[in-house]
Design a protein around this motif. Structure first.
Motif, PDB file in Angstrom:
ATOM      1  N   GLY A 237       0.798  -1.207   0.000  1.00 61.70           N
ATOM      2  CA  GLY A 237       0.000   0.000   0.000  1.00 61.70           C
ATOM      3  C   GLY A 237       0.837   1.266   0.000  1.00 61.70           C
ATOM      4  O   GLY A 237       2.060   1.237   0.093  1.00 61.70           O
ATOM      5  N   ASP A 238       0.147   2.417  -0.081  1.00 57.78           N
ATOM      6  CA  ASP A 238       0.827   3.706  -0.034  1.00 57.78           C
ATOM      7  C   ASP A 238       1.056   4.066   1.419  1.00 57.78           C
ATOM      8  O   ASP A 238       0.289   3.679   2.293  1.00 57.78           O
ATOM      9  CB  ASP A 238      -0.057   4.792  -0.662  1.00 57.78           C
ATOM     10  CG  ASP A 238      -0.278   4.527  -2.145  1.00 57.78           C
ATOM     11  OD1 ASP A 238       0.662   4.044  -2.790  1.00 57.78           O
ATOM     12  OD2 ASP A 238      -1.388   4.776  -2.630  1.00 57.78           O
ATOM     13  N   SER A 239       2.126   4.793   1.669  1.00 56.46           N
ATOM     14  CA  SER A 239       2.312   5.230   3.042  1.00 56.46           C
ATOM     15  C   SER A 239       3.261   6.415   3.121  1.00 56.46           C
ATOM     16  O   SER A 239       4.028   6.681   2.206  1.00 56.46           O
ATOM     17  CB  SER A 239       2.842   4.074   3.901  1.00 56.46           C
ATOM     18  OG  SER A 239       3.876   3.426   3.236  1.00 56.46           O
ATOM     19  N   ASN A 240       3.150   7.137   4.219  1.00 57.93           N
ATOM     20  CA  ASN A 240       4.109   8.179   4.562  1.00 57.93           C
ATOM     21  C   ASN A 240       5.103   7.548   5.528  1.00 57.93           C
ATOM     22  O   ASN A 240       4.715   7.096   6.611  1.00 57.93           O
ATOM     23  CB  ASN A 240       3.400   9.347   5.255  1.00 57.93           C
ATOM     24  CG  ASN A 240       2.362   9.994   4.338  1.00 57.93           C
ATOM     25  OD1 ASN A 240       2.725  10.638   3.355  1.00 57.93           O
ATOM     26  ND2 ASN A 240       1.094   9.780   4.639  1.00 57.93           N
ATOM     27  N   ILE A 241       6.355   7.449   5.104  1.00 56.28           N
ATOM     28  CA  ILE A 241       7.386   6.879   5.974  1.00 56.28           C
ATOM     29  C   ILE A 241       8.361   8.006   6.315  1.00 56.28           C
ATOM     30  O   ILE A 241       8.973   8.586   5.429  1.00 56.28           O
ATOM     31  CB  ILE A 241       8.119   5.722   5.284  1.00 56.28           C
ATOM     32  CG1 ILE A 241       7.106   4.653   4.863  1.00 56.28           C
ATOM     33  CG2 ILE A 241       9.182   5.125   6.196  1.00 56.28           C
ATOM     34  CD1 ILE A 241       7.691   3.576   3.982  1.00 56.28           C
TER      35      ILE A 241
END
Lengths: 357, 274
Positions: A237-241
């Motif tokens: 999935g998409d994520s802010n890391i």
């Protein structure tokens, strides 16, 4: 707890001096849908081929139902494989393809006939007995490949990216079909894919692999909601890391602002990676959130809007059903429960985010 | 792909090839049939074709067929294992090995056969070496064996290439699938590998059998004047006896055998698919 059906013990394998699998250990439970997920070259297909018997590991053992089958030939193993690109026998009819394994086992003609009928019904292709494989569509050929495997009543079905060659709609239909088949047959499926959505949709258990190592394994929910490292978070999935600092238990400093969280035990003032899913970033009025930002990008995605928000030097990815126009000032608010804290990777191997697809 | 705008321009582009085919294939064929079916005085006759039944002629035809079958069989038995070995090698090396087998074809066919003549002669290279080593000398030249050797040597690449290509095209996973479904090595070979490579085998057989059946150069050089094949007889009719009518009549007979051979192969190919 379910019983272990297949156990891989300390498997290593290299080709031409390149290490593909490094000391891999894995247990697969009876009657589960297990997915090996990872980018190309992560070793997932090699793992499957070792279970199927088409490759021998350089080191380690494969235990099947309590027996060491590491050196057993593929034709002696109680499992069947559905190959990438189907691998049907093009010189035989559909019925002959499905009957192949049964004829080798010298089953009676009436038994074989019943089985062909049963298998074709199971994959919704009744009446295809006398067609040739070349006259079938990709999706139909894939179903025949599955039918050909399951008539042998294997305890385990191995599937090597079986939907890779199909178009999107067909792929989605087949995902439900496979899930239904697994429940109807009551056997173990080991499924290899690089498609995270496929893995999340179908699996009971996901094994995320990268560069020959298992990065994380667990239920789809656990893998998605609680990724253990930046690779898993980014791949699923998409994520802010964001590289951040754990001030103390239940408090983390992200981009210079302090956020409450629920994780403990990372120590004080320790560097950590923080994962925040885009749907968990809440856009509120300026100054009503923890930090302020400006919307810089907007895309309509159907179910939701995808927005880029520039805040404290980081471009946040935000999914929301509420629209914020480009250029508007917003506040960012995050529920403590939605902040997932991960240890900073200890080795280079885990930090291979840029190599993912 | 639509390369040409209209059928007419496509036809225009094809015209040189059509002209070529008419001048060099259709016209000569018509001439063969004309001469073959007429006598020296110009009247229609089947006598030229019927001559094949005369003892000397039928013997040469039989010998040609037997030697061509033996050569084809030997080529097949040599090529198939080689094709399997090459196809199973994952490395790029096999391209070099295939080239190695084709390499002799870059040299003129007559020169290569002539080389075998000097090797096999009574006082040839092989016997000189044998004599030097005080071993008994061999009498190979001017035997059926020498002709078969020449045919196999010259036509082997025509068998290797189609078989190698057919085997190489078989998806490794198709073989794996057969193994996976319980087939042992022998069963996998008989039920999967062999039938899937059949098109290659059939085209290999055609490409070896037909030139072997019609050759006269190999039998002239390695068979001496003692062993006549049907090709030699036809050649003599044209070049020494100047009997174009009989030569053409015998050529028609040979053509019939070649067409028969192709029909049989086509039938067995279709049989494999149904």
């Amino acid at each position: 707890m379910s019983k272990d059906l297949i156990t891989l013990e300390h498997i290593s394998k290299s080709y031409d001096g390149q290490l593909i699998l490094d000391d891999l250990s894995l247990s697969i439970y009876e009657n589960s849908f297990v997915t090996l997920l990872g980018p190309s070259g992560c070793g997932k297909t090699t793992t499957l081929r070792i279970i199927g018997g088409f490759e021998k590991p350089d080191q380690g053992r494969v235990i099947f139902d309590g027996q060491d089958i590491t050196n057993l030939a593929p034709n002696k193993r109680q499992l069947n494989t559905v190959f990438q690109k189907y691998a049907l026998f093009t010189h035989m009819t559909i019925a002959e393809n499905i009957a192949f394994g049964l004829k080798i086992k010298n089953k009676s003609d009436s038994y074989i006939k019943d089985k062909i009928k049963y298998a074709l019904k199971l994959v919704n292709l009744e009446g295809f007995e006398n067609r040739m494989p070349d006259s079938l569509s990709g999706g139909q050929q894939q179903r025949i490949a599955i039918a050909r495997a399951i008539v042998n009543e294997p305890k385990v079905l191995l599937l090597d990216e079986p939907l890779g060659a199909l178009d999107l709609k067909m792929r989605q239909d087949m995902q439900y079909e496979l899930k239904r088949l697994k429940d109807e047959l009551g056997i173990t499926f080991i499924y290899v894919t690089h498609d995270q959505e496929e893995a999340l949709t179908m699996s009971d258990h996901i094994v995320v692999m990268n560069q020959g190592y298992i990065q994380q394994e667990g239920s789809p929910e656990k893998i998605y909601n609680e990724p253990e490292n930046a690779f898993v978070a980014d791949f699923i999935g998409d994520s802010n890391i964001i590289r951040s600092t754990m001030i103390r238990d239940e408090l983390v400093e992200i981009l210079g602002a302090k956020f409450a969280c629920v994780d403990k035990g990372f120590g004080e003032n320790k560097p950590v990676d923080v994962v925040i899913r885009p749907e968990d970033v809440e856009l509120v009025a300026p100054d009503a959130g923890t930090i302020n930002g400006v919307v810089t990008g907007l895309t309509f995605k159907g179910v939701h809007y995808e927005m880029d928000v520039e805040a404290n030097g980081y471009e946040w990815l935000v999914h929301s059903t509420k629209l914020s126009e480009v250029g508007s000032n917003v506040g960012i608010k995050i529920d403590p429960f939605n902040i997932q804290i991960m240890n900073v990777p200890a080795s280079e191997d885990e930090e291979a985010i840029s190599e993912t697809v | 792909m639509k390369l040409f705008k209209s059928k007419r321009s496509a036809g225009l582009m094809a015209s040189p090839y059509i002209a070529w085919a008419i001048i060099f294939i259709v016209v000569p064929l018509c001439m063969v049939f004309y001469y073959g079916l007429t006598s020296a005085d110009g009247g229609f006759t089947f006598d030229n074709i019927a001559t094949i039944m005369k003892p000397g002629y039928i013997k040469a035809l039989k010998r040609s067929i037997v030697l061509a079958i033996i050569s084809t069989l030997v080529c097949f038995l040599l090529s198939y294992p080689l094709g399997m070995i090459l196809a199973s090698m994952k490395l790029k090396k096999n391209a070099y090995i295939v080239t190695l087998f084709i390499l002799p074809m870059w040299m003129n066919f007559l020169l290569r056969t002539l080389t075998w003549m000097t090797l096999l002669e009574g006082k040839g290279v092989i016997n000189t070496i044998l004599e030097f080593l005080h071993l008994p000398t061999l009498n190979i030249i001017n035997t059926n064996g020498a002709i078969v050797l020449g045919m196999v040597y010259n036509f082997l690449p025509f068998m290797i290439l189609p078989i190698y290509n057919a085997l190489n095209r078989i998806d490794e996973n198709v073989i794996n699938a057969a193994r996976d479904l319980g087939a042992g090595t022998v069963q996998t070979f008989l039920r999967i590998t062999l039938p899937l490579s059949m098109p290659g085998i059939l085209s290999g057989i055609t490409m070896v059998f037909i030139p072997a059946l019609t050759t006269f150069a190999i039998s002239t050089m390695l068979g001496g004047s003692k062993i006549l094949l049907i090709g030699n007889i036809i050649e003599q009719e044209f070049t020494q006896l100047y009997d174009w009518h009989l030569g053409s009549g015998l050529s028609i007979v040979l053509m019939i055998f070649i067409i028969l051979n192709m029909i049989i192969e086509n039938l067995s190919d279709n049989g494999g698919n149904n």
